[in-house]
Design a protein around this motif. Structure first.
Motif, PDB file in Angstrom:
ATOM      1  N   MET A   1      -3.962  13.071  -1.038  1.00 32.17           N
ATOM      2  CA  MET A   1      -2.654  12.402  -1.137  1.00 32.17           C
ATOM      3  C   MET A   1      -2.807  10.915  -0.836  1.00 32.17           C
ATOM      4  N   LEU A   2      -3.639  10.603   0.188  1.00 32.59           N
ATOM      5  CA  LEU A   2      -3.852   9.196   0.530  1.00 32.59           C
ATOM      6  C   LEU A   2      -4.571   8.466  -0.596  1.00 32.59           C
ATOM      7  N   GLU A   3      -5.475   9.149  -1.286  1.00 33.57           N
ATOM      8  CA  GLU A   3      -6.164   8.520  -2.417  1.00 33.57           C
ATOM      9  C   GLU A   3      -5.183   8.210  -3.557  1.00 33.57           C
ATOM     10  N   GLN A   4      -4.265   9.135  -3.801  1.00 32.53           N
ATOM     11  CA  GLN A   4      -3.270   8.913  -4.848  1.00 32.53           C
ATOM     12  C   GLN A   4      -2.374   7.731  -4.516  1.00 32.53           C
ATOM     13  N   ILE A   5      -1.908   7.699  -3.250  1.00 29.33           N
ATOM     14  CA  ILE A   5      -1.051   6.580  -2.834  1.00 29.33           C
ATOM     15  C   ILE A   5      -1.822   5.269  -2.917  1.00 29.33           C
TER      16      ILE A   5
ATOM     17  N   GLU B   1       1.274 -11.688  -0.377  1.00 27.89           N
ATOM     18  CA  GLU B   1       2.604 -11.692   0.184  1.00 27.89           C
ATOM     19  C   GLU B   1       3.110 -10.266   0.409  1.00 27.89           C
ATOM     20  N   PHE B   2       2.776  -9.385  -0.541  1.00 26.62           N
ATOM     21  CA  PHE B   2       3.200  -7.984  -0.403  1.00 26.62           C
ATOM     22  C   PHE B   2       2.550  -7.331   0.823  1.00 26.62           C
ATOM     23  N   ILE B   3       1.242  -7.626   0.978  1.00 22.85           N
ATOM     24  CA  ILE B   3       0.521  -7.029   2.107  1.00 22.85           C
ATOM     25  C   ILE B   3       1.024  -7.615   3.425  1.00 22.85           C
ATOM     26  N   LYS B   4       1.364  -8.912   3.411  1.00 22.96           N
ATOM     27  CA  LYS B   4       1.863  -9.551   4.622  1.00 22.96           C
ATOM     28  C   LYS B   4       3.183  -8.945   5.057  1.00 22.96           C
ATOM     29  N   ASN B   5       4.012  -8.546   4.115  1.00 21.43           N
ATOM     30  CA  ASN B   5       5.317  -7.970   4.429  1.00 21.43           C
ATOM     31  C   ASN B   5       5.265  -6.454   4.640  1.00 21.43           C
ATOM     32  N   TRP B   6       4.084  -5.911   4.595  1.00 15.09           N
ATOM     33  CA  TRP B   6       3.952  -4.451   4.816  1.00 15.09           C
ATOM     34  C   TRP B   6       4.362  -4.115   6.257  1.00 15.09           C
TER      35      TRP B   6
ATOM     36  N   HIS C   1       2.329   4.160   9.061  1.00 18.80           N
ATOM     37  CA  HIS C   1       1.183   4.982   9.446  1.00 18.80           C
ATOM     38  C   HIS C   1      -0.114   4.485   8.812  1.00 18.80           C
ATOM     39  N   TYR C   2       0.006   3.510   7.896  1.00 18.04           N
ATOM     40  CA  TYR C   2      -1.184   3.040   7.195  1.00 18.04           C
ATOM     41  C   TYR C   2      -1.251   1.525   7.290  1.00 18.04           C
ATOM     42  N   GLN C   3      -2.468   1.018   7.475  1.00 13.07           N
ATOM     43  CA  GLN C   3      -2.702  -0.427   7.563  1.00 13.07           C
ATOM     44  C   GLN C   3      -3.356  -0.871   6.267  1.00 13.07           C
TER      45      GLN C   3
ATOM     46  N   LYS D   1      -6.303   1.919   6.045  1.00 13.29           N
ATOM     47  CA  LYS D   1      -6.744   2.619   7.267  1.00 13.29           C
ATOM     48  C   LYS D   1      -5.564   3.357   7.884  1.00 13.29           C
ATOM     49  N   PRO D   2      -5.682   4.658   8.088  1.00  9.50           N
ATOM     50  CA  PRO D   2      -4.622   5.374   8.825  1.00  9.50           C
ATOM     51  C   PRO D   2      -4.573   4.888  10.269  1.00  9.50           C
ATOM     52  N   GLN D   3      -3.359   4.588  10.744  1.00 11.87           N
ATOM     53  CA  GLN D   3      -3.206   4.040  12.093  1.00 11.87           C
ATOM     54  C   GLN D   3      -3.565   5.060  13.182  1.00 11.87           C
ATOM     55  N   PHE D   4      -3.258   6.368  12.949  1.00 10.17           N
ATOM     56  CA  PHE D   4      -3.478   7.351  14.011  1.00 10.17           C
ATOM     57  C   PHE D   4      -4.958   7.605  14.233  1.00 10.17           C
TER      58      PHE D   4
END
Length: 433
Positions: free
Chosen positions: A49-53, A69-74, A79-81, A130-133
């Protein structure tokens, strides 16, 4: 036996440590994963699922003019960096670079990180997710430390539970030994049904009992020597003084004969004392073998039949084997026969009885029997109340018999004969078959 016991103690200690280590380790591992459920919770489905996203995000960012800009506003609470890294700044092996530039996602993992890379051709960059958890694992150090401390505390407690009974028994053994050394010779250890040092406790009790017997015997011997030797010595002194004043040759001969009898009495007493003293040293030298008790009794009865008594010997047709030293068994039988012949009136009866596990020697007489404390008669220099008036002796016969019986792990039973009415002594031997 003692070697096997110490071996079992060692094996039980090793087993206890291994069981405690493995059991507590598994328990704390389960507890750790229960307390920190985020660790290693990524499954194959969640990775797909993470690969698809990630692929959809990479495709979208690849078409934007300003993807930064998109990444900066993430959202930072996501749960994902997301991170955008130029392809020229990535230090990866060439096969991995070819894999990611071909359009396939690149998954990299280690103990602390879980990273997915996606190629964006228009941007000549890689999208890193990167998953945050997963990265939060580094915050679990205090939990690991706490569980490690719990492991060692639990291990120490379990080992203490194993060693406490052993230490307490050893402390009790030391306390009993100290009291015994201070003169409390009746000090014994109560042996428990379950004890790591049960054999050692039994050996201590056996040693203490033996020492108490030795001290008691020394006191009795000292008393007997001071009493029984004083009488013939006084007679000898009186006889020597009288002999020195006597001029009649016939009377001198009478006095000399009395002196000779006194010397023989003292010699006999000293020999008996020495023989009894040697008995305490014989136990370590006893030569046990299979002895036909039937044949041994027959030889002893033949030797004693010269006396003016009728010995009724119920001889068995078959041999009766017992484990023992034939020399000391013969001494025991002779002493019992001499007692029966001395105190009996006309008849002495000897018989053997055999059961499944035991062989019993029974010697009975038609005398007056025992009229006092039976256990006291087993002590040296203790005689029956009527013995001193009727027979000569020093009261050593049954004491010697008791020692020999103990060496052969037999039992000595004293009572009254139902048939003859006098004393009956029964020695029960373990069978050698």
């Amino acid at each position: 036996m003692r070697g096997n016991s110490m071996g079992l103690v060692t094996l039980s200690l090793i087993a206890a440590v291994l069981a405690a280590t493995i059991g507590i380790g598994r328990l704390l591992d389960t507890l750790f994963y229960y307390v920190v459920p985020s660790v290693n919770t990524l499954t194959n489905d969640s990775v797909l699922m993470l690969e698809q996203i990630g692929q959809e995000l990479a495709t979208t960012l690849n078409t934007l003019d300003h993807p930064q800009e998109f990444i900066k506003n993430w959202p930072s609470q996501s749960h994902y960096q997301l991170t955008m890294v130029a392809l020229s700044n990535i230090q990866l092996p060439q096969p991995l670079i070819q894999q990611v530039t071909s359009g396939e996602p690149l998954l990299l993992t280690n103990d602390d990180e879980f990273s997915l890379y996606f190629y964006m051709a228009n941007q000549q960059s890689l999208l890193l997710i990167k998953p945050q958890f997963v990265s939060s694992q580094q915050d679990n150090g205090h939990i690991k430390l706490l569980l490690t401390l719990m492991f060692y505390v639990a291990l120490v407690c379990l080992i203490w539970l194993w060693t406490y009974p052993l230490v307490s028994r050893l402390v009790q053994l030391r306390h009993s030994a100290q009291l015994f050394g201070k003169g409390q010779l009746d000090q014994r250890i109560k042996v428990g049904s379950v004890s790591y040092v049960k054999d050692l406790e039994l050996e201590f009790n056996h040693m203490a009992q033996r020492i108490q017997h030795l001290v008691s015997d020394v006191k009795l011997l000292s008393s007997a020597v001071s009493h029984d030797l004083r009488t013939p010595l006084a007679r000898m002194r009186f006889g020597i003084d009288t002999l020195a004043e006597e001029d009649n040759p016939k009377q001198q001969a009478v006095y000399l004969e009395h002196l000779s009898n006194d010397v023989e009495e003292m010699t006999s007493l000293v020999e008996i004392l020495l023989d009894y003293a040697r008995l305490e040293q014989v136990m370590v030298k006893i030569d046990k073998q299979k002895v036909d008790l039937n044949a041994l009794i027959q030889n002893c009865v033949k030797a004693k039949n010269t006396l003016n008594h009728a010995i009724v010997w119920h001889m068995s047709a078959d041999p009766m084997w017992v484990p023992g030293d034939p020399k000391y068994l013969q001494i025991m039988i002779n002493n019992l026969l001499e007692n029966a012949l001395s105190y009996g009136r006309e008849q002495v009866q000897v018989q053997l009885q055999q059961s499944t596990k035991n062989i019993s020697l029974i010697i009975a007489d038609d005398g007056e029997g025992f009229t006092q404390d039976l256990q006291a008669l087993l002590k040296p220099f203790v005689r029956g109340k009527t013995a001193a008036d009727k027979t000569k002796g020093y009261g050593m016969g049954l004491a010697i018999v008791q020692r020999i019986v103990e060496w052969h792990q037999a039992k000595l039973l004293i009572g009254r004969s139902q048939q003859l009415g006098g004393a009956e002594i029964k020695v029960v031997f373990p069978s050698a078959d």
